[in-house]
Design a protein around this motif. Structure first.
Motif, PDB file in Angstrom:
ATOM      1  N   LEU A 145       0.850  -1.181   0.000  1.00  0.00           N
ATOM      2  CA  LEU A 145       0.000   0.000   0.000  1.00  0.00           C
ATOM      3  C   LEU A 145       0.888   1.233   0.000  1.00  0.00           C
ATOM      4  CD1 LEU A 145      -2.871   1.162   0.085  1.00  0.00           C
ATOM      5  CD2 LEU A 145      -2.660   1.240   2.587  1.00  0.00           C
ATOM      6  N   ASN A 146       0.790   2.009  -1.061  1.00  0.00           N
ATOM      7  CA  ASN A 146       1.535   3.261  -1.161  1.00  0.00           C
ATOM      8  C   ASN A 146       0.654   4.406  -0.671  1.00  0.00           C
ATOM      9  OD1 ASN A 146       3.849   2.057  -2.314  1.00  0.00           O
ATOM     10  ND2 ASN A 146       2.896   2.079  -4.332  1.00  0.00           N
ATOM     11  N   ILE A 147       1.236   5.269   0.151  1.00  0.00           N
ATOM     12  CA  ILE A 147       0.516   6.450   0.633  1.00  0.00           C
ATOM     13  C   ILE A 147       0.966   7.628  -0.231  1.00  0.00           C
ATOM     14  CG2 ILE A 147      -0.087   7.898   2.593  1.00  0.00           C
ATOM     15  CD1 ILE A 147      -0.820   4.918   2.922  1.00  0.00           C
ATOM     16  N   GLY A 148       0.065   8.071  -1.078  1.00  0.00           N
ATOM     17  CA  GLY A 148       0.378   9.171  -1.985  1.00  0.00           C
ATOM     18  C   GLY A 148      -0.132  10.489  -1.434  1.00  0.00           C
ATOM     19  N   SER A 149      -0.747  11.268  -2.300  1.00  0.00           N
ATOM     20  CA  SER A 149      -1.307  12.559  -1.917  1.00  0.00           C
ATOM     21  C   SER A 149      -2.205  13.041  -3.045  1.00  0.00           C
ATOM     22  CB  SER A 149      -0.188  13.593  -1.693  1.00  0.00           C
ATOM     23  OG  SER A 149      -0.722  14.907  -1.584  1.00  0.00           O
ATOM     24  N   ILE A 150      -3.248  13.773  -2.696  1.00  0.00           N
ATOM     25  CA  ILE A 150      -4.078  14.358  -3.747  1.00  0.00           C
ATOM     26  C   ILE A 150      -3.286  15.377  -4.564  1.00  0.00           C
ATOM     27  CG2 ILE A 150      -6.280  13.951  -2.607  1.00  0.00           C
ATOM     28  CD1 ILE A 150      -6.229  16.932  -1.763  1.00  0.00           C
ATOM     29  N   ASN A 151      -2.130  15.805  -4.036  1.00  0.00           N
ATOM     30  CA  ASN A 151      -1.276  16.699  -4.819  1.00  0.00           C
ATOM     31  C   ASN A 151      -0.717  16.016  -6.064  1.00  0.00           C
ATOM     32  OD1 ASN A 151      -0.864  19.434  -3.390  1.00  0.00           O
ATOM     33  ND2 ASN A 151      -0.733  17.945  -1.731  1.00  0.00           N
ATOM     34  N   ALA A 152      -0.822  14.694  -6.138  1.00  0.00           N
ATOM     35  CA  ALA A 152      -0.365  13.975  -7.328  1.00  0.00           C
ATOM     36  C   ALA A 152      -1.087  14.431  -8.588  1.00  0.00           C
ATOM     37  CB  ALA A 152      -0.571  12.470  -7.138  1.00  0.00           C
ATOM     38  N   TRP A 153      -2.307  14.927  -8.425  1.00  0.00           N
ATOM     39  CA  TRP A 153      -3.097  15.299  -9.600  1.00  0.00           C
ATOM     40  C   TRP A 153      -2.639  16.614 -10.223  1.00  0.00           C
ATOM     41  CZ3 TRP A 153      -5.381  11.408 -11.531  1.00  0.00           C
ATOM     42  CH2 TRP A 153      -5.931  10.411 -10.722  1.00  0.00           C
ATOM     43  N   SER A 154      -2.027  17.480  -9.450  1.00  0.00           N
ATOM     44  CA  SER A 154      -1.453  18.722  -9.992  1.00  0.00           C
ATOM     45  C   SER A 154      -0.651  19.442  -8.918  1.00  0.00           C
ATOM     46  CB  SER A 154      -2.524  19.669 -10.545  1.00  0.00           C
ATOM     47  OG  SER A 154      -3.400  20.087  -9.532  1.00  0.00           O
ATOM     48  N   GLY A 155      -1.178  19.458  -7.704  1.00  0.00           N
ATOM     49  CA  GLY A 155      -0.447  20.049  -6.593  1.00  0.00           C
ATOM     50  C   GLY A 155      -0.673  21.533  -6.440  1.00  0.00           C
ATOM     51  N   THR A 161      -6.707   2.002   5.625  1.00  0.00           N
ATOM     52  CA  THR A 161      -5.622   1.137   5.135  1.00  0.00           C
ATOM     53  C   THR A 161      -5.881  -0.338   5.379  1.00  0.00           C
ATOM     54  OG1 THR A 161      -4.309   1.162   7.199  1.00  0.00           O
ATOM     55  CG2 THR A 161      -3.952   2.980   5.637  1.00  0.00           C
ATOM     56  N   ILE A 162      -6.709  -0.663   6.345  1.00  0.00           N
ATOM     57  CA  ILE A 162      -6.885  -2.061   6.734  1.00  0.00           C
ATOM     58  C   ILE A 162      -7.488  -2.890   5.602  1.00  0.00           C
ATOM     59  CG2 ILE A 162      -7.901  -3.624   8.419  1.00  0.00           C
ATOM     60  CD1 ILE A 162      -5.702  -1.712   9.479  1.00  0.00           C
ATOM     61  N   TYR A 163      -8.440  -2.346   4.904  1.00  0.00           N
ATOM     62  CA  TYR A 163      -9.050  -3.061   3.778  1.00  0.00           C
ATOM     63  C   TYR A 163      -8.011  -3.473   2.749  1.00  0.00           C
ATOM     64  CZ  TYR A 163     -11.586  -3.712  -0.620  1.00  0.00           C
ATOM     65  OH  TYR A 163     -12.037  -4.206  -1.813  1.00  0.00           O
ATOM     66  N   TRP A 164      -7.101  -2.551   2.428  1.00  0.00           N
ATOM     67  CA  TRP A 164      -6.120  -2.815   1.375  1.00  0.00           C
ATOM     68  C   TRP A 164      -5.040  -3.792   1.816  1.00  0.00           C
ATOM     69  CZ3 TRP A 164      -7.811  -1.396  -3.105  1.00  0.00           C
ATOM     70  CH2 TRP A 164      -8.696  -0.307  -3.186  1.00  0.00           C
ATOM     71  N   LEU A 165      -4.771  -3.855   3.108  1.00  0.00           N
ATOM     72  CA  LEU A 165      -3.743  -4.751   3.635  1.00  0.00           C
ATOM     73  C   LEU A 165      -4.301  -6.131   3.980  1.00  0.00           C
ATOM     74  CD1 LEU A 165      -1.935  -2.216   5.985  1.00  0.00           C
ATOM     75  CD2 LEU A 165      -1.079  -3.097   3.793  1.00  0.00           C
ATOM     76  N   SER A 166      -5.592  -6.215   4.151  1.00  0.00           N
ATOM     77  CA  SER A 166      -6.207  -7.485   4.539  1.00  0.00           C
ATOM     78  C   SER A 166      -6.581  -8.294   3.302  1.00  0.00           C
ATOM     79  CB  SER A 166      -7.464  -7.227   5.376  1.00  0.00           C
ATOM     80  OG  SER A 166      -8.526  -6.755   4.555  1.00  0.00           O
TER      81      SER A 166
END
Length: 265
Positions: free
Chosen positions: A134-144, A227-232
């Protein structure tokens, strides 16, 4: 417990979102490798969740071999590795005028290269256990934001990496790779960063509906819960997905009729 007996590395987990994730995965039955730069804070996290559930590693992820040392610690402590949460990141202000090559390289090393090479270091173990990343990104990825140019570039890059590896690694080896993009989160560093920008000590208690329709911004624990859903095993075969976690849509959001009413963060 949704993560019973799983072993998980959470980078950048001595404070903020990472700390909240570490505490949450342990509450769901996992063992966790705590990582960060602040040894005193890391020891506090271990004390909170128990030394029987956690082990601490302090190191800059840009150091040569750092990712392999994290993996080796998980294996030597618990004999296996099921998942990785790539949370560690440098959040630093810059625009086109203040971004030079050295600055951008430093952010890329920690925010983008380290997650890639941690996945690579862990891959044999993730394959063996049909693991998840699970990568923790940011909504700034879309333009910032205008003053987060370099940071936003690094988050855009990791989003592309997530989609690429989420497809290729799952097809080849059954390893799932997904990402969440948090919006504005009330971490310790965010509180201090805004105070450095000239805001009051209680700035987060008086927020415009433009930026916080709920009247507050997101708590780290709310990101951790997601995060639990994605790791489980509950997320089954879902891979290569990126989910934004913010309290308003990033695309198609209504703009106030009078832009002069928009406050400056």
């Amino acid at each position: 417990m949704r993560l019973k007996d799983k072993v998980i590395i959470v980078t950048g987990s001595t404070m903020g979102i990472g700390k909240a994730i570490a505490k949450k995965v342990v509450s769901e039955g996992a063992k966790v490798v705590i990582h960060g730069l602040e040894e005193d804070l890391g020891k506090q996290v271990v004390a909170e969740i128990g030394s029987e559930n956690s082990v601490l590693h302090i190191e800059d992820l840009s150091n040569e071999g750092a990712t392999q040392r994290l993996v080796d610690l998980a294996i030597s402590t618990w004999g296996k590795l099921d998942s990785i949460v790539n949370n560690a990141a440098i959040v630093a202000a810059s625009d086109i005028h203040s971004t030079d090559k050295a600055f951008l390289n430093k952010l890329m090393e920690v925010n983008t290269y380290a997650p890639l090479f941690l996945i690579k270091s862990a891959l044999p173990h993730l394959i063996e256990n049909h693991g998840a990343v699970l990568n923790i990104g940011s909504i700034n990825a879309w333009s910032g934001e205008h003053n987060l140019l370099a940071y936003s570039i690094t988050k855009g890059a990791i989003m592309t990496m997530t989609r690429n590896l989420g497809d290729s690694l799952f097809r080849e080896n059954g390893v799932r790779v997904n990402q969440i993009n948090p919006g504005w989160v009330l971490t310790e560093k965010e509180v201090e960063r805004k105070k450095e920008h000239g805001l009051s000590d209680t700035w987060y208690q008086h927020l415009s509906k433009m930026y916080a329709p709920a009247g507050r911004i997101i708590w780290p624990e709310e990101i951790a819960a997601a995060t639990i859903y994605w790791l489980s095993d509950e997320s089954g075969p879902i891979s290569g997905q990126v989910v934004d976690l913010e309290q308003f849509p990033m695309i198609g959001r209504n703009i106030p009729k009078d832009p002069s009413t928009i406050p400056h963060k």
